[in-house]
Design an enzyme around this catalytic site. Structure first.
Site, PDB file in Angstrom:
ATOM      1  N   GLY A 140       0.824  -1.210   0.000  1.00  0.00           N
ATOM      2  CA  GLY A 140       0.000   0.000   0.000  1.00  0.00           C
ATOM      3  C   GLY A 140       0.855   1.256   0.000  1.00  0.00           C
ATOM      4  CB  ALA A 141       1.818   3.675   1.613  1.00  0.00           C
ATOM      5  CG  MET A 142       8.441   2.232   2.320  1.00  0.00           C
ATOM      6  SD  MET A 142       8.403   0.950   3.611  1.00  0.00           S
ATOM      7  CE  MET A 142       9.743   1.501   4.650  1.00  0.00           C
ATOM      8  CD  GLU A 143       7.526   2.345   7.437  1.00  0.00           C
ATOM      9  OE1 GLU A 143       6.743   1.992   6.517  1.00  0.00           O
ATOM     10  OE2 GLU A 143       7.984   1.542   8.263  1.00  0.00           O
TER      11      GLU A 143
ATOM     12  CG  HIS B 199       5.397   3.477  10.193  1.00  0.00           C
ATOM     13  ND1 HIS B 199       5.570   2.576  11.224  1.00  0.00           N
ATOM     14  CD2 HIS B 199       4.736   2.805   9.217  1.00  0.00           C
ATOM     15  CE1 HIS B 199       5.022   1.412  10.872  1.00  0.00           C
ATOM     16  NE2 HIS B 199       4.507   1.522   9.668  1.00  0.00           N
TER      17      HIS B 199
ATOM     18  CD  GLU C 108       4.545  -1.977   9.699  1.00  0.00           C
ATOM     19  OE1 GLU C 108       3.448  -1.375   9.777  1.00  0.00           O
ATOM     20  OE2 GLU C 108       5.469  -1.563   8.957  1.00  0.00           O
TER      21      GLU C 108
ATOM     22  CG  HIS D 267       0.080   2.598   8.826  1.00  0.00           C
ATOM     23  ND1 HIS D 267      -0.246   1.673   9.790  1.00  0.00           N
ATOM     24  CD2 HIS D 267       1.244   2.175   8.283  1.00  0.00           C
ATOM     25  CE1 HIS D 267       0.681   0.738   9.829  1.00  0.00           C
ATOM     26  NE2 HIS D 267       1.603   1.013   8.918  1.00  0.00           N
ATOM     27  CD  GLU D 268       2.775   3.599   5.323  1.00  0.00           C
ATOM     28  OE1 GLU D 268       3.832   3.466   5.967  1.00  0.00           O
ATOM     29  OE2 GLU D 268       2.037   2.638   5.029  1.00  0.00           O
TER      30      GLU D 268
HETATM   31  N1  BES Z   1       6.199  -0.578   6.269  1.00  0.00           N
HETATM   32  C1  BES Z   1       5.019  -0.957   5.582  1.00  0.00           C
HETATM   33  C2  BES Z   1       5.209  -1.205   4.119  1.00  0.00           C
HETATM   34  C3  BES Z   1       5.920  -2.473   3.784  1.00  0.00           C
HETATM   35  C4  BES Z   1       5.294  -3.665   3.964  1.00  0.00           C
HETATM   36  C5  BES Z   1       7.157  -2.497   3.253  1.00  0.00           C
HETATM   37  C6  BES Z   1       5.938  -4.843   3.611  1.00  0.00           C
HETATM   38  C7  BES Z   1       7.809  -3.658   2.925  1.00  0.00           C
HETATM   39  C8  BES Z   1       7.191  -4.843   3.098  1.00  0.00           C
HETATM   40  C9  BES Z   1       3.937   0.115   5.716  1.00  0.00           C
HETATM   41  O1  BES Z   1       4.047   0.912   6.830  1.00  0.00           O
HETATM   42  C10 BES Z   1       2.618  -0.603   5.832  1.00  0.00           C
HETATM   43  O2  BES Z   1       2.424  -1.279   6.796  1.00  0.00           O
HETATM   44  N2  BES Z   1       1.752  -0.469   4.838  1.00  0.00           N
HETATM   45  C11 BES Z   1       0.509  -1.168   4.764  1.00  0.00           C
HETATM   46  C12 BES Z   1      -0.670  -0.269   4.967  1.00  0.00           C
HETATM   47  C13 BES Z   1      -1.000   0.026   6.380  1.00  0.00           C
HETATM   48  C14 BES Z   1      -2.171   0.966   6.473  1.00  0.00           C
HETATM   49  C15 BES Z   1      -1.258  -1.191   7.223  1.00  0.00           C
HETATM   50  C16 BES Z   1       0.429  -1.740   3.357  1.00  0.00           C
HETATM   51  O3  BES Z   1       1.261  -1.378   2.527  1.00  0.00           O
HETATM   52  O4  BES Z   1      -0.442  -2.554   3.116  1.00  0.00           O
HETATM   53 ZN    ZN Z   2       3.367   0.074   8.600  1.00  0.00          ZN
END
Ligand code: BES
Ligand code: ZN
Length: 851
Positions: free
Chosen positions: A255-258, A295, A314, A291-292
């Site tokens: 979904g996204a990255m912090e 973080h 997380e 969320h991001e």
């Molecule tokens: N740090 C994660 C993104 C991530 C996940 C990077 C797996 C590498 C491997 C990010 O903070 C995250 O948790 N994103 C979630 C959305 C969130 C609202 C739970 C996502 O990408 O689904």
């Molecule tokens: Zn996260």
């Protein structure tokens, strides 16, 4: 190449890295097939580790051009995993130049290209695909990054220190692990705003998008500012750079990255407009942005010592974003949605071969552990902790956590210690929530004598491969008591269960009350309470806890559906009458009433049947659910049109909770109406729709009524140039297909010219929908199993992460009959037999198979 014996990594083996990294200088010269990365890294002996004379640096798929130590060229030993080089005993400088090929990076990990734009994804272990480095979260350093490329926008973490034509230099003053590194270069446009923090710091905010997407930025920007304000008000946490950038990219695995100061988002998780996004999209975007952003403190300022501690950032950040959504919208609605999600994904994971503790003790591929257990159960554990210590102590403990561990790479032990030090509690037993896999089963026996109610609870966690001998957990059970006349005998009180069996007494009662137990879903357990249907209907009508009102309706629905499946019984009249009463009760908010109308998902019913030692029949579950929906259509036959009209929004579109709640109730009514009017109301709504929520819901109903063909074509013509809307068009057709047509529909869509399996959003639109279609995916023909396996085999060499995630569709195989089990295993084995299968997919399927 696939390892003959894949390496397993153990939490118990943790040792600190022998060096600290004082500073990192990176220089990127961008070129699609031959990007050069020059690095200058200052190492010093780590005072907390034993010295070594050879240094290992991670590095994968890197072409080493040159390397030097303290200016003298060296020739390191190279392997598939990195390099080894002899180093002097004190501090030294390591320099290297490597060449990488972002244009051919289809895995979307490391530095890659998406629509001509360069971007990065480094969590968890992607930085090693950019340059040689100790790519582990406990190695933190200050990065200075120079980006050279022919693009108008050149971004990295931190603050800009130099911007010239085709060159930008960035400095991030905050030490960070390599997984938070980011770089973006492209022909992008910014939607800009500003924020002033509580201490008066001025922050520039930019949301960078591809030209043409400018009109989809306003909502995301508002959500960012709301998140920044909320974290100041609720957690006292302020932003710490002069600049916060978000970039939207179309090709993204998650979904996204912090990344520090430079969040990178899947465009589906940030771009929004009323015409192209549904209410659910808006809510998800608001939550992901929060969320991001959150973080920045829970993840970046305090990061994880190693990837076993993933839930530290997380679980906590999911908990924080759910608090944010509760505050921005409706708390009970958010809680109900979270519990639906937890039961649908995490309980299924805990019940099958992929079960693992919130903090796993071993893994082969960390990417496979970004799971519902780490995230959602991880967040539940924090909610329980807060329930047990109380709000005040919770925020005190968090203050201590930020004060004590700012700048650290921390552990779950560190996290629990701040709660112990704040409250004086011993959390040794509570820690089992992090260590044990499996969902506890809690059973309640009630006894009423004279004026005393005794509640006797027993708990039992089914053993699993990950936790063969589970011990009793600390379970906070929120309880209230309701008298037969509907008045409250006892306000919510939290019982603390710590033993395998435990009784709690309530005295001085005037009459025998109905116990409202596990209010707000105070613990992630499966509760069995032998309430009569009459008592459940009583709570559905009178409970003061909104969650439990919903829960009683849900339990009645589940009970009725199970009887329908098992014995062919008719839908339960008490359930239908109870639901009719709450849904027509205008004192309740429309969103809650819409949720009350929902049925337990078909895969949820399969989980319940499997738990009861039965073999779920997907076709029978589907048929019962359909019959129940028909019964609901009858039950509401004289109210549906009125409720539909009363909740139709005529004001200009607003994505906020109030309008969204009304639309969810009116659309729930539309689906009941469509069962009776053959699609007339849906067609009218489709023709009048001026927003995607209304348009998509109308289209779904038209498809269900067998009247979708013309509108599907019209929808395609209207939206063919909008990638995110086209994902909906692909997904919806699979979702709404009859079970026997689901696989064929998906297969036909993979032949559509707009299908592109290299784009994770498009791949998931089709296959995510197929695996969510319980009766379609598990259709007795086995066609969906074969189709999914075909495409997983195709995708694996290109994008192992997305392939491996999709493999979880097979995790429930043991639930089903022998024929389906054989069909699924045949596909699992066919994938496993593919030459050069990725480590990600190999690990997932081997664990699923339970070799
Ligand atoms: N740090 C994660 C993104 C991530 C996940 C990077 C797996 C590498 C491997 C990010 O903070 C995250 O948790 N994103 C979630 C959305 C969130 C609202 C739970 C996502 O990408 O689904
Ligand atoms: Zn996260």
């Amino acid at each position: 190449m696939r390892d003959a014996a894949p390496k397993t990594i153990y939490l118990a083996d943790y040792t600190p890295y022998p060096w600290t990294v004082e500073s990192v200088d990176l220089h990127f010269t961008l070129a699609p097939n031959a990007t050069r990365v020059r690095s200058v890294i200052r190492f010093a002996p780590n005072p907390n580790a034993s010295a070594e004379d050879a240094m290992f640096l991670h590095g994968e798929k890197l072409k080493l051009i040159s390397a030097a130590i303290d200016g003298a060229p060296v020739t390191p030993d190279l392997s598939d995993e990195g390099l080894q080089v002899a180093v002097p005993s004190g501090a030294f400088t390591f320099e290297a130049e490597v060449e990488i090929d972002p244009a051919n990076n289809t895995a979307l990990e490391g530095l890659y290209m998406s629509n001509g734009m360069y971007c990065t994804q480094c969590e968890a272990e992607g930085f090693r695909k950019i340059t040689f480095y100790p790519d582990r979260p406990d190695v933190m350093s200050v990065f200075t990054v120079t980006v050279e490329g022919p693009h108008p926008v050149l971004l990295s973490n931190g603050n800009p220190v130099l911007t010239q034509n085709h060159l930008a230099k960035w400095h991030d003053p905050w030490p960070k692990p390599a997984y938070l590194f980011a770089l973006v270069a492209g022909d992008l446009v910014a939607h800009s705003d500003t924020f002033t923090t509580m201490s008066g710091r001025h922050v520039d905010l930019n949301l960078y998008v591809r030209p043409g997407d400018e009109g989809k930025c306003a909502f995301g920007m508002q959500a960012l500012k709301a998140s920044m304000k909320w974290d100041e008000e609720v957690y006292g946490r302020e932003y710490d750079l002069d600049l916060f950038n978000i970039v939207a990219v179309d090709d993204f695995n998650m979904g996204a990255m912090e990344n520090k100061g430079l969040n990178i988002f899947n465009s589906s998780a940030v771009l929004a407009s009323p015409e192209t996004s549904t209410d659910m999209n808006f809510e998800r975007i608001e939550a992901i942005i929060a969320h991001e952003y959150f973080h920045n403190w829970t993840g970046n300022r305090i990061t994880c010592r190693d990837w076993f501690q993933l839930c530290l950032k997380e679980g906590l950040t999911v908990y924080r974003d759910s608090q944010f959504t509760s505050d921005m919208r409706s708390a009970p609605v958010k809680r109900i949605s979270d519990v639906i999600d937890l039961r649908g994904r995490q309980f299924a994971e805990d019940q099958g071969p992929l079960a693992h503790p919130v903090r796993p003790e071993s893994f082969q591929e960390i990417n496979n552990f970004y799971t519902a257990t780490v995230y959602e159960k991880g967040a539940e554990v924090i909610g329980m902790l807060k329930t047990l210590v109380g709000d005040e102590a919770y925020y005190q403990a968090l203050d201590l956590y930020f004060e004590r561990h700012d700048g650290d790479a921390a552990t779950i032990e560190d996290w629990l210690k701040v709660f112990e030090d704040t409250t004086g509690r011993n959390l040794t037993q509570f820690k089992r929530w992090y260590a044990q896999a499996g969902t506890p089963r809690v059973t309640l026996e009630e006894n009423f004598e004279l004026d005393t109610l005794t509640l006797t609870f027993t708990q039992h966690t089914p053993p699993s491969a990950a936790t063969p001998d589970p011990q009793p957990q600390v379970i906070p059970i929120a309880v209230g008591l309701i008298y037969p006349d509907g008045t409250e005998a006892l306000e919510t009180r939290v019982l603390e269960m710590t033993k395998a069996e435990q009784s709690f007494r309530f005295t001085g009662l005037e009459d025998e009350p109905v116990a409202s137990v596990l209010r707000g879903f105070s613990a992630p357990v499966v509760l069995t309470q032998n309430l009569s249907d009459t008592d459940r209907a009583h709570l559905l009508a009178n409970d003061t806890d909104t969650f439990n009102r919903w829960e009683q309706g849900r339990t009645l629905a589940r009970g009725s559906l199970l009887s329908m499946i098992r014995t062919g019984a008719a839908p339960d009249a008490k359930y239908l009458a109870g639901i009719h009463a709450v849904v027509t009760d205008t004192s309740l908010d429309p969103a809650t009433r819409a949720l009350m109308l929902g049925l337990p998902s078909q895969s949820d019913l399969a989980t319940t049947l499997h738990d009861a030692g039965e073999t779920p029949d997907p076709a029978a579950i589907y048929a019962a659910s359909e019959t129940m929906r028909e019964a609901l259509a009858d039950t509401f036959s004289s109210d549906a049109a009125g409720l539909y009209a009363a909740n139709t929004v005529t004001a200009p579109y607003d994505p906020g909770a109030e309008q969204a709640g009304k639309r969810s109730l009116s659309n729930a009514m539309l689906s009941l109406i469509t069962r009776r009017d053959g699609g007339a109301a849906a067609q009218a709504q489709y023709d009048a729709a001026d927003n995607m929520t209304q348009q998509l819901s109308a289209l779904a109903n038209l498809i269900r009524a067998g009247k979708g063909t013309a509108s599907l074509t019209a929808f395609y013509d209207q939206w063919k140039d909008d990638r995110l809307v086209m994902d909906k068009w692909f997904g919806l057709q699979v979702m709404e297909a009859a079970p026997e047509d689901a696989a064929a529909t998906a297969e036909a869509l993979t032949r559509h010219p707009d299908f592109n399996h290299k784009n994770p959003n498009r791949f998931r639109a089709v296959f995510g929908a197929l695996v969510m279609h319980h009766a379609g995916f598990h259709h007795a023909s086995g066609a969906a199993y074969t189709l999914l396996a075909d495409w997983l085999i195709t995708l694996d060499p290109l994008n192992p992460q997305t392939t491996a995630r999709m493999c979880s569709a097979f995790q429930t195989w043991k639930r089903y009959d022998a024929h389906r089990q054989r069909m699924i295993l045949a596909q699992v084995d066919r994938i496993l037999a593919t030459p050069n299968l990725s480590r990600d997919t190999t690990e997932m399927l081997t664990r699923i198979r339970g070799a």
